[in-house]
Write a protein that holds these residues in place. Structure first.
Motif, PDB file in Angstrom:
ATOM      1  N   ILE A  67      32.454  52.638  52.795  1.00 56.66           N
ATOM      2  CA  ILE A  67      32.154  51.600  53.777  1.00 56.66           C
ATOM      3  C   ILE A  67      32.870  51.907  55.086  1.00 56.66           C
ATOM      4  N   HIS A  68      32.148  51.785  56.197  1.00 52.53           N
ATOM      5  CA  HIS A  68      32.729  52.097  57.507  1.00 52.53           C
ATOM      6  C   HIS A  68      33.831  51.082  57.825  1.00 52.53           C
ATOM      7  N   ARG A  85      24.922  45.654  53.548  1.00 50.78           N
ATOM      8  CA  ARG A  85      24.395  45.836  52.190  1.00 50.78           C
ATOM      9  C   ARG A  85      25.513  46.181  51.211  1.00 50.78           C
ATOM     10  N   LEU A  86      26.440  47.046  51.627  1.00 55.09           N
ATOM     11  CA  LEU A  86      27.538  47.437  50.751  1.00 55.09           C
ATOM     12  C   LEU A  86      28.556  46.308  50.601  1.00 55.09           C
ATOM     13  N   VAL A 130      29.996  44.286  47.125  1.00 50.39           N
ATOM     14  CA  VAL A 130      31.387  44.008  46.772  1.00 50.39           C
ATOM     15  C   VAL A 130      31.586  42.515  46.527  1.00 50.39           C
ATOM     16  N   VAL A 131      31.030  41.692  47.414  1.00 50.99           N
ATOM     17  CA  VAL A 131      31.161  40.237  47.268  1.00 50.99           C
ATOM     18  C   VAL A 131      30.550  39.776  45.950  1.00 50.99           C
ATOM     19  N   GLN A 168      39.111  41.864  56.647  1.00 45.28           N
ATOM     20  CA  GLN A 168      38.797  40.588  57.286  1.00 45.28           C
ATOM     21  C   GLN A 168      37.322  40.232  57.113  1.00 45.28           C
ATOM     22  N   THR A 169      36.453  41.211  57.271  1.00 49.50           N
ATOM     23  CA  THR A 169      35.025  40.975  57.106  1.00 49.50           C
ATOM     24  C   THR A 169      34.686  40.618  55.670  1.00 49.50           C
ATOM     25  N   LEU A 170      35.314  41.317  54.725  1.00 48.79           N
ATOM     26  CA  LEU A 170      35.099  41.032  53.307  1.00 48.79           C
ATOM     27  C   LEU A 170      35.550  39.614  52.962  1.00 48.79           C
ATOM     28  N   LEU A 171      36.708  39.206  53.461  1.00 54.50           N
ATOM     29  CA  LEU A 171      37.213  37.862  53.194  1.00 54.50           C
ATOM     30  C   LEU A 171      36.284  36.799  53.779  1.00 54.50           C
TER      31      LEU A 171
END
Length: 206
Positions: A7-8, A15-16, A20-21, A130-133
């Motif tokens: 993941i960048h 999509r990736l 994960v989520v 941060q984006t994942l959270l």
């Protein structure tokens, strides 16, 4: 075998991230990069995930888990922060610090230190995390990925995949991370005590 997702770090592929989520919501255990090395993470409500982290790291129930938060508002729902701690913590987050504070009723008892009723909290300075959270909508139960007998966290996704392929569900690759763990500050007794000197500057807590 663990899924390996490249993941960048600055422009995460939606999509990736969604994969994960979804995996976290299905109680997966994820190895992910932060601003202070790799960490192991799962949902706060994932009982088995907590136990898996302890087994992988060779730790007992007295280990201070960390709740990785998106922002100060989320952090404030999980721990009691007095005025002095509030100002100091606010001034150095997001960043490579973990703060040990008394947990609120929002934190499950099994995640609190058995005697002190404390828990670690931190807000990482890492865009991917941060984006994942934000997509997950809740904090991550987490622990720095320092394996038994080692003193520094793992820093490369391929290395984590090779080492932990059969004990985690997903490894996120996002380029090399710093090799220094967070600075840990115990603020549970009303004054800061540096428990571990790491990537964060400790002079502000002297």
């Amino acid at each position: 075998m663990a899924r390996y997702l490249d993941i960048h770090p600055d422009n995460p592929q939606p999509r990736l991230l969604a994969q994960v989520v979804q995996a976290l919501q299905d109680d997966a255990l994820v190895a992910y990069p932060t601003d202070s090395g790799y960490a192991l993470g799962c949902r706060v409500g994932n009982r088995e995930g907590r136990d898996r982290i302890l087994r992988i790291r060779g730790l007992d129930d007295r280990h201070h888990f960390t709740l990785v938060c998106r922002d100060f508002s989320q952090l404030g729902q999980l721990v009691h922060v007095d005025n002095a701690a509030f100002r100091a913590i606010r001034a150095c987050t997001p960043g490579p610090y973990t703060f040990i504070l008394p947990g609120t009723p929002e934190v499950p008892r099994r995640l609190l230190h058995p005697k002190k009723k404390t828990v670690g909290v931190r807000i990482p300075d890492h865009h991917l995390v941060q984006t994942l959270l934000a997509e997950l909508g809740e904090p991550l139960l987490s622990s720095t990925l320092i394996l038994p007998g080692e003193t520094e966290p793992r820093t490369m996704g391929w290395d984590v995949k090779e080492e932990l392929d059969h004990v985690v569900d997903i490894v996120i690759e996002a380029g090399e991370t710093p090799a220094e763990p967070t600075t840990v500050v115990d603020w549970s007794e009303g004054a800061p005590v540096v428990v571990r000197e790491g990537a964060g500057d400790v002079s502000r807590f002297a």
